[in-house]
Design a protein around this motif. Structure first.
Motif, PDB file in Angstrom:
ATOM      1  N   ASP A  56      63.020  -8.883  11.881  1.00 62.74           N
ATOM      2  CA  ASP A  56      63.850  -9.707  12.483  1.00 62.74           C
ATOM      3  C   ASP A  56      64.082 -10.895  11.595  1.00 62.74           C
ATOM      4  O   ASP A  56      64.813 -11.843  11.935  1.00 62.74           O
ATOM      5  CB  ASP A  56      63.157 -10.477  13.827  1.00 62.74           C
ATOM      6  CG  ASP A  56      63.398  -9.424  15.052  1.00 62.74           C
ATOM      7  OD1 ASP A  56      64.791  -9.135  15.047  1.00 62.74           O
ATOM      8  OD2 ASP A  56      62.401  -9.365  15.954  1.00 62.74           O
ATOM      9  N   TYR A 111      62.417  -6.037  19.785  1.00 60.57           N
ATOM     10  CA  TYR A 111      62.567  -7.055  18.601  1.00 60.57           C
ATOM     11  C   TYR A 111      63.679  -8.391  19.004  1.00 60.57           C
ATOM     12  O   TYR A 111      63.987  -8.212  20.177  1.00 60.57           O
ATOM     13  CB  TYR A 111      63.462  -6.271  17.306  1.00 60.57           C
ATOM     14  CG  TYR A 111      62.594  -5.095  16.820  1.00 60.57           C
ATOM     15  CD1 TYR A 111      62.335  -5.575  15.542  1.00 60.57           C
ATOM     16  CD2 TYR A 111      62.263  -4.109  17.513  1.00 60.57           C
ATOM     17  CE1 TYR A 111      61.560  -4.641  14.735  1.00 60.57           C
ATOM     18  CE2 TYR A 111      61.547  -3.135  16.862  1.00 60.57           C
ATOM     19  CZ  TYR A 111      61.074  -3.640  15.228  1.00 60.57           C
ATOM     20  OH  TYR A 111      60.320  -2.498  14.836  1.00 60.57           O
ATOM     21  N   LYS A 112      63.781  -9.301  18.315  1.00 58.35           N
ATOM     22  CA  LYS A 112      64.429 -10.397  18.590  1.00 58.35           C
ATOM     23  C   LYS A 112      65.952 -10.110  18.412  1.00 58.35           C
ATOM     24  O   LYS A 112      66.930 -10.491  19.322  1.00 58.35           O
ATOM     25  CB  LYS A 112      64.047 -11.558  18.148  1.00 58.35           C
ATOM     26  CG  LYS A 112      62.603 -12.429  18.655  1.00 58.35           C
ATOM     27  CD  LYS A 112      62.811 -13.677  18.040  1.00 58.35           C
ATOM     28  CE  LYS A 112      61.340 -14.027  18.507  1.00 58.35           C
ATOM     29  NZ  LYS A 112      60.590 -14.828  17.320  1.00 58.35           N
ATOM     30  N   SER A 155      61.403  -2.084   9.181  1.00 62.37           N
ATOM     31  CA  SER A 155      60.135  -2.508  10.022  1.00 62.37           C
ATOM     32  C   SER A 155      59.695  -1.181  10.832  1.00 62.37           C
ATOM     33  O   SER A 155      60.443  -0.200  11.634  1.00 62.37           O
ATOM     34  CB  SER A 155      60.702  -3.322  11.150  1.00 62.37           C
ATOM     35  OG  SER A 155      59.600  -3.496  12.061  1.00 62.37           O
ATOM     36  N   ASP A 194      55.701 -11.936  14.927  1.00 65.25           N
ATOM     37  CA  ASP A 194      57.337 -11.579  14.835  1.00 65.25           C
ATOM     38  C   ASP A 194      57.410 -10.213  14.200  1.00 65.25           C
ATOM     39  O   ASP A 194      56.423  -9.902  13.315  1.00 65.25           O
ATOM     40  CB  ASP A 194      58.121 -12.459  14.122  1.00 65.25           C
ATOM     41  CG  ASP A 194      58.225 -13.867  14.860  1.00 65.25           C
ATOM     42  OD1 ASP A 194      57.866 -14.015  16.058  1.00 65.25           O
ATOM     43  OD2 ASP A 194      58.866 -14.925  14.189  1.00 65.25           O
ATOM     44  N   TRP A 195      58.310  -9.359  14.429  1.00 61.19           N
ATOM     45  CA  TRP A 195      58.519  -8.091  13.736  1.00 61.19           C
ATOM     46  C   TRP A 195      59.284  -8.579  12.642  1.00 61.19           C
ATOM     47  O   TRP A 195      60.320  -9.595  12.331  1.00 61.19           O
ATOM     48  CB  TRP A 195      59.612  -7.140  14.321  1.00 61.19           C
ATOM     49  CG  TRP A 195      58.845  -6.410  15.618  1.00 61.19           C
ATOM     50  CD1 TRP A 195      58.788  -6.868  17.082  1.00 61.19           C
ATOM     51  CD2 TRP A 195      58.180  -5.241  15.523  1.00 61.19           C
ATOM     52  NE1 TRP A 195      58.165  -6.065  17.735  1.00 61.19           N
ATOM     53  CE2 TRP A 195      57.704  -4.871  16.947  1.00 61.19           C
ATOM     54  CE3 TRP A 195      57.790  -4.373  14.559  1.00 61.19           C
ATOM     55  CZ2 TRP A 195      57.410  -3.600  17.205  1.00 61.19           C
ATOM     56  CZ3 TRP A 195      57.249  -3.032  14.882  1.00 61.19           C
ATOM     57  CH2 TRP A 195      56.778  -2.915  16.339  1.00 61.19           C
TER      58      TRP A 195
END
Ligand SMILES: Cc1ncc(COP(=O)(O)O)c(C=O)c1O
Length: 375
Positions: free
Chosen positions: A208, A71-72, A215, A204-205
Motif C-alpha cells: 500500500d 489492503y487500503k 506483498s 499497514d501492508w
C-alpha cells in the motif's frame, strides 16, 4: 536449476508428524472444514456443490476481491493467487533475479527468500541482519543502506519475522519504502504473519506504500488454514505480476477449487479468525512467561509484539543443536535450533499459536527437570 536443500523443511519432514509435542510451529491452531463452514450460513451446502474443474490461473475473481479488501489501495486486478506462499516466493524470485543482479535479504528469513538468489549464476546476495541487542531483536537501517549497490534489484524482507518475531512499525514501513523508492529497488515483502498484532498497533501492508512492492500473504499462518495452500502476491506492479503468472503456468497452473472456496469463507470472517488466533497466542504468552520466570538461568526470553513465534536464547552450556535433539529424543518435544537458519548463537524458535502449547511446555519442563538442567 540446482538448489540447496531447504533445511527447515528437511528438519520438519523428520519430526512434524511424529513428535507429539510441537513447541515450535509457526502456524496458528487449525480447524476442521466443518468448523470453518459453520461460520457462514449456507456455506456447507454450497461447498458440496462446488464445481471441481480447472480454476482461473490468477485466482477466483471473488477471492481476489476479498484479498484486495485487506489492503487500503488495492483492487482484484492487483492480486495474483498461488498454491501457498512458497509457490509465490519461488515464482517471484525466479522471474526477477538474473545474472549480475544483487539482492539484499533480511536475515534470518524463510530460506526460499534468499536461497533462489544463491542458485542463480553470478547473482550476488547480501544479508541484512536482525541482531540481538541483549533483550530484544533489532534492525539498523544504516546497515541496510550501506549494503545497497548500483545493481541491487530486490530487497526481501519478512515482517513479522520468522523466527525472531521482529516486526516493523508503521513508521519503519514508510522508511523502508522510501529507501527502496530512492534507489529504485523492488521490495519483496513477506507478510505471511500479518494480522497478529498483539501490541494493538495494526500494521499497514507494505504494497500500500510502494508501487514496486510485492506483498506476500497467506491463509496458512494467522488464519490457521495451512492445509488450504492458498497464498497471494499483491502489487501495483502489474508488469511483474504478469511475468510471475507465466512462471505459474509451469508450477501449479491454477489453484484448488475447494481450497479457494474455503479461503473465501475464511476471509468473509477474517476478523473473527484473527481474533481467535490472537486469543490463543495471548493465553500461551501468559503461561510461557510464567515458565520463563521459573528458569531465568536457562533462557533469555525475547518479547513478542506480533505473530506466533519467538526466538529465545538458550543459556545452557551445551550446543543448542544437541539440546533440541535431546528434547525431541527424550520427550518428543520439538524445538527449532538456530543452526537450521545457518545462524551462530544459541537460539531456538518457540511457537505460541497452538492450543496444546501448555501441554507441550509442561513436557518441556519435565525434560528440564529429568535431564537436570533445572535446579
Ligand atoms: C516467513 C514465511 N514465508 C513463507 C512461508 C511459506 O508459507 P506456506 O507454507 O503457506 O507456503 C513460511 C512458512 O513457514 C514462512 O514462515
Amino acid at each position: 536449476m540446482k538448489i540447496n536443500d531447504f533445511r527447515l523443511e528437511c528438519y520438519f519432514e523428520k519430526y512434524e508428524f511424529t513428535a507429539p509435542y510441537l513447541l515450535t510451529q509457526s502456524d496458528c491452531e487449525s480447524m476442521t472444514t466443518k468448523e470453518l463452514l459453520s461460520l457462514e450460513p449456507g456455506a456447507e451446502e454450497a461447498y458440496l456443490n462446488q464445481w471441481l474443474g480447472y480454476t482461473e490461473t490468477w485466482g477466483d475473481p471473488e477471492l481476489r476481491e476479498k484479498i484486495a479488501l485487506l489492503y487500503k489501495n488495492m483492487t482484484a486486478e492487483d492480486v495474483l493467487v498461488f498454491h501457498g506462499a512458497q509457490e509465490a516466493i519461488f515464482g517471484y524470485m525466479n522471474v526477477m533475479l538474473n545474472e549480475g543482479d544483487h539482492m539484499i535479504a533480511m536475515y534470518p528469513n524463510y530460506q526460499s527468500a534468499y536461497e533462489i538468489a544463491k542458485s542463480v549464476p553470478n547473482c550476488e546476495l547480501s544479508l541484512w541482519h536482525i541482531r540481538d541487542d541483549g533483550t530484544k531483536w533489532v534492525v539498523d537501517f544504516d546497515e541496510l543502506e550501506a549494503l545497497i549497490k548500483p545493481n541491487t534489484k530486490i530487497i526481501a524482507i519478512n515482517s513479522p519475522n520468522n523466527p525472531t518475531g521482529y516486526t516493523f512499525t508503521n513508521e519503519e514501513i514508510k522508511k523502508l519504502c522510501e529507501i527502496c523508492r530512492k534507489h529504485d529497488i523492488y521490495l519483496f515483502s513477506d507478510e505471511v504473519y500479518k494480522g497478529l498484532e498483539l501490541d494493538g498497533d495494526k500494521r499497514d501492508w507494505m504494497a500500500d506504500h510502494y508501487e514496486k512492492c510485492a506483498s506476500l500473504g497467506v491463509m496458512s499462518k494467522a488464519y490457521g488454514l495451512a492445509g488450504l495452500r492458498v497464498g497471494w502476491l499483491v502489487s501495483k506492479d502489474h508488469e511483474t505480476l504478469k511475468k510471475v503468472v507465466k512462471f505459474k503456468h509451469y508450477m501449479s497452473i491454477c489453484d484448488s477449487a475447494p481450497a479457494e472456496f474455503l479461503a473465501k469463507v475464511a476471509l468473509k470472517h477474517s476478523d473473527e479468525l484473527l481474533e481467535r488466533s490472537k486469543n490463543i497466542i495471548r493465553n500461551n504468552m501468559k503461561i510461557a512467561d510464567e515458565f520463563f520466570d521459573r528458569y531465568p538461568y536457562l533462557f533469555e526470553k525475547k518479547p513478542i509484539t506480533c505473530g506466533p513465534v519467538a526466538y529465545h536464547k538458550l543459556l545452557v552450556d551445551m550446543p543448542v543443536k544437541e539440546f533440541c535433539q535431546l528434547a525431541v529424543d527424550r520427550k518428543g518435544v520439538l524445538l527449532l535450533p538456530s543452526y537450521i537458519y545457518e545462524m551462530d548463537g544459541q537460539y531456538f524458535r518457540m511457537g505460541y499459536g497452538r492450543k496444546n502449547m501448555p501441554e507441550s511446555l509442561a513436557k518441556f519442563e519435565e525434560f528440564l527437570i529429568e535431564e537436570k538442567f533445572a535446579r
